[in-house]
Design a protein around this motif. Structure first.
Motif, PDB file in Angstrom:
ATOM      1  N   VAL A 171       0.830  -1.207   0.000  1.00  0.00           N
ATOM      2  CA  VAL A 171       0.000   0.000   0.000  1.00  0.00           C
ATOM      3  C   VAL A 171       0.867   1.261   0.000  1.00  0.00           C
ATOM      4  N   GLY A 172       2.076   1.161   0.541  1.00  0.00           N
ATOM      5  CA  GLY A 172       2.979   2.300   0.480  1.00  0.00           C
ATOM      6  C   GLY A 172       3.442   2.603  -0.935  1.00  0.00           C
ATOM      7  N   ASP A 173       3.437   1.594  -1.791  1.00  0.00           N
ATOM      8  CA  ASP A 173       3.912   1.760  -3.168  1.00  0.00           C
ATOM      9  C   ASP A 173       2.784   2.079  -4.139  1.00  0.00           C
ATOM     10  N   ILE A 174       1.696   1.307  -4.110  1.00  0.00           N
ATOM     11  CA  ILE A 174       0.626   1.491  -5.108  1.00  0.00           C
ATOM     12  C   ILE A 174      -0.675   2.000  -4.497  1.00  0.00           C
ATOM     13  N   GLY A 175      -0.667   2.319  -3.204  1.00  0.00           N
ATOM     14  CA  GLY A 175      -1.868   2.839  -2.569  1.00  0.00           C
ATOM     15  C   GLY A 175      -2.855   1.733  -2.250  1.00  0.00           C
ATOM     16  N   GLY A 176      -4.079   2.153  -1.868  1.00  0.00           N
ATOM     17  CA  GLY A 176      -5.130   1.186  -1.576  1.00  0.00           C
ATOM     18  C   GLY A 176      -5.321   0.896  -0.107  1.00  0.00           C
TER      19      GLY A 176
ATOM     20  N   ALA B  38      -7.817  -4.425   4.219  1.00  0.00           N
ATOM     21  CA  ALA B  38      -8.329  -5.659   4.819  1.00  0.00           C
ATOM     22  C   ALA B  38      -8.902  -6.611   3.771  1.00  0.00           C
ATOM     23  N   TRP B  39      -9.325  -6.062   2.630  1.00  0.00           N
ATOM     24  CA  TRP B  39      -9.936  -6.917   1.620  1.00  0.00           C
ATOM     25  C   TRP B  39      -8.920  -7.815   0.922  1.00  0.00           C
ATOM     26  N   ALA B  40      -7.642  -7.506   1.041  1.00  0.00           N
ATOM     27  CA  ALA B  40      -6.627  -8.404   0.492  1.00  0.00           C
ATOM     28  C   ALA B  40      -6.685  -9.759   1.188  1.00  0.00           C
TER      29      ALA B  40
ATOM     30  N   LEU C 239      -6.148  -7.077  -5.707  1.00  0.00           N
ATOM     31  CA  LEU C 239      -7.243  -7.791  -5.044  1.00  0.00           C
ATOM     32  C   LEU C 239      -7.768  -8.922  -5.929  1.00  0.00           C
ATOM     33  N   ALA C 240      -7.860  -8.662  -7.241  1.00  0.00           N
ATOM     34  CA  ALA C 240      -8.291  -9.714  -8.166  1.00  0.00           C
ATOM     35  C   ALA C 240      -7.307 -10.877  -8.138  1.00  0.00           C
ATOM     36  N   GLY C 241      -6.024 -10.555  -8.110  1.00  0.00           N
ATOM     37  CA  GLY C 241      -5.011 -11.599  -8.021  1.00  0.00           C
ATOM     38  C   GLY C 241      -5.114 -12.391  -6.738  1.00  0.00           C
TER      39      GLY C 241
ATOM     40  N   SER D 216     -17.235 -10.413   7.149  1.00  0.00           N
ATOM     41  CA  SER D 216     -15.925  -9.801   6.942  1.00  0.00           C
ATOM     42  C   SER D 216     -16.047  -8.290   6.779  1.00  0.00           C
ATOM     43  N   ALA D 217     -17.057  -7.856   6.013  1.00  0.00           N
ATOM     44  CA  ALA D 217     -17.266  -6.417   5.826  1.00  0.00           C
ATOM     45  C   ALA D 217     -17.596  -5.741   7.148  1.00  0.00           C
ATOM     46  N   GLY D 218     -18.411  -6.407   7.967  1.00  0.00           N
ATOM     47  CA  GLY D 218     -18.743  -5.833   9.262  1.00  0.00           C
ATOM     48  C   GLY D 218     -17.550  -5.755  10.189  1.00  0.00           C
ATOM     49  N   SER D 219     -16.655  -6.724  10.101  1.00  0.00           N
ATOM     50  CA  SER D 219     -15.495  -6.746  11.002  1.00  0.00           C
ATOM     51  C   SER D 219     -14.470  -5.677  10.670  1.00  0.00           C
TER      52      SER D 219
END
Length: 493
Positions: A53-58, A63-65, A117-119, A229-232
């Motif tokens: 995230v430091g390199d490409i953001g996001g 957490a979704w990774a 994330l797709a990967g 997961s979304a709630g957590s």
């Protein structure tokens, strides 16, 4: 498979050496290697994500990774028995490895976090398949006398991975070459997949006509995991609770649909409240849920006990190492000793969590004063490790021969589902305890007290479920049930 015929009536005492004897050695390397590949990847990615995230953001999708990886792993595990039925063990492993490699390549070349994330989703699909196939193929390539030892060895790979993954990920992160972490998985995966398709059976021995996919159950399963997961992820306890409640309702609906479905996600009889399978699966789910306190251990050790991130990470790995040690010590026991191990497991987990409840919330422990925390982590890991090989083996024994592949995929599906739910519950309890508000040492101490106190519920319920399994087992006549099953197994081979 004619190579297994002489072992059907083998002696009841099979040693560890038989797993590394002749062709069994190749099978052992493949099954252990697949789980190691999946587990090492998890620990490497967890370590390098801050650099990513430091390199490409996001950061907002951080957490979704993990969330998408877990969801895909559950789907992969649920689909594994159908894949095995259709193409056989060798090709199934090759397909799982191909998905894993494809996901790694997408991650390694991702210019932005959404593509990464797709990967991760593709990687998780392959990883879930690898994990579930390991349990499924155990019963295809080994005689039954080696099942518990093989499962114990597979479990041990998680402990090994806790030593390899964080260290490797840390090196890539320190050198600021996080993409190389994904690239490094590719050659190992290619070699592994090539060996797997060369040595594993190419035909399935289970069913002549594979059943269709249980699409409604898979949809509900996915929706439930996404919701919890979304709630957590939220720091707001209200959103945590809402996600948990909705996910629980979806899980109840999933059970109702599964009960009336022709095409099932779980083996026949799993949801029969008077059966033994339900007690076994309940125990698996409860023990895994109770272990999810470990995700907060590094944070508590750093904030409350002044440990560095590296030391905190490796101390937290003691729970996984305890699981490994327990599996290796317990695997290979006789049937009756295995039942005793199942009944002992929740006691150790409960004892370990009690020790952590008494020691983690008290700030300032350094040096030898960390001993109680280390003991608690090891005890909890030992508990699930002692029980695990025999829980899995007994699931196979309680499942009809025609549904053995489905049983293997169900074990991993239930394990991963309990992991997602347990992590969400742990996050909810920690937030209620004040880990983010007021935060700091006071918030961490309060959160640790509430978290470890609440975590005692899962192994306590596990004690009830294993007692019910043992009682129901004792009520039945073993000879009437085991002889037809054994005869079926010999005719299948």
């Amino acid at each position: 498979m004619s190579t297994q015929e002489p072992t059907i009536v083998a002696s009841q005492k099979a040693g560890w050496g038989e797993l590394l004897d002749g062709r069994n050695a190749v099978y052992t390397i493949v099954l252990a290697g697949g789980v190691t590949l999946h587990a090492v990847n998890i620990f490497i990615v967890t370590t390098i994500l801050p650099s990513v995230v430091g390199d490409i953001g996001g950061l907002e999708y951080y957490a979704w990774a993990t969330t998408l990886f877990v969801i895909a792993s559950i789907l992969g595990a649920a689909l594994s028995s159908r894949l095995l039925d259709r193409v056989g063990a060798g090709r199934a492993y090759a397909a799982a490895t191909a998905l894993f490699v494809a996901g790694a390549l997408i991650c390694a070349t991702a210019p932005a976090f959404p593509l990464l994330l797709a990967g991760r989703f593709v990687q998780g699909l392959g990883g879930g398949l690898l994990l579930a196939l390991a349990y499924a193929v155990v019963r295809l390539v080994y005689p039954e006398t080696l099942w518990s030892r093989a499962i114990g060895l597979i479990s041990a790979m998680w402990g090994v991975s806790t030593l390899i993954g964080p260290a490797a990920g840390g090196v890539f992160a320190e050198l600021n070459i996080w993409r190389a972490a994904f690239w490094s998985l590719v050659p190992f995966s290619v070699v592994f997949g090539t060996v797997a398709i060369a040595v594993l059976p190419r035909e399935s021995r289970d069913v002549a006509e594979p059943s269709p996919l249980p699409l409604p159950q898979l949809a509900l399963l996915t929706a439930s995991v996404v919701t919890v997961s979304a709630g957590s992820i939220s720091a707001n306890p209200l959103w945590n609770g809402a996600g948990l409640v909705i996910a629980t309702l979806l899980a109840v609906l999933l059970i109702r649909v599964e009960r009336g479905a022709r095409t099932r996600l779980l083996p026949k009889g799993t949801l029969d409240t008077d059966g033994r399978l339900v007690a076994l699966f309940a125990t698996i789910a409860l023990l895994v849920t109770g272990m999810q306190t470990e995700i907060f251990i590094p944070y508590f050790l750093q904030v409350l006990h002044g440990q560095s991130p590296l030391i905190a990470g490796y101390l937290a790995a003691l729970m996984a190492m305890g699981w490994t040690l327990g599996s290796m010590l317990s695997a290979g026991r006789s049937d009756e000793a295995g039942i005793r191990a199942i009944r002992t497991g929740p006691i150790f987990v409960l004892a370990g969590l009690v020790v952590l409840l008494l020691s983690v919330p008290a700030p300032g422990s350094v040096g030898w004063q960390l001993t109680p925390i280390c003991v608690g982590l090891l005890l909890a890991g030992l508990g699930i490790g002692i029980a695990w090989p025999h829980l899995v083996t007994n699931v196979f024994k309680e499942t009809p021969m025609s549904e053995q592949g489905l049983a293997a995929s169900s074990i991993t599906t239930v394990q991963l589902y309990a992991t997602a739910f347990g992590a969400a519950i742990a996050g909810l309890v920690a937030n209620l305890g004040g880990i983010s508000d007021p935060g700091g040492a006071d918030g961490a101490a309060s959160a640790a007290l509430l978290l470890f106190g609440a975590s005692l519920v899962a192994p306590a319920l596990g004690l009830i479920s294993v007692r019910r399994f043992a009682e129901r087992r004792n009520q039945d006549t073993d000879g009437q049930e085991l002889e037809p099953r054994q005869a079926s197994r010999i005719s299948t081979i």
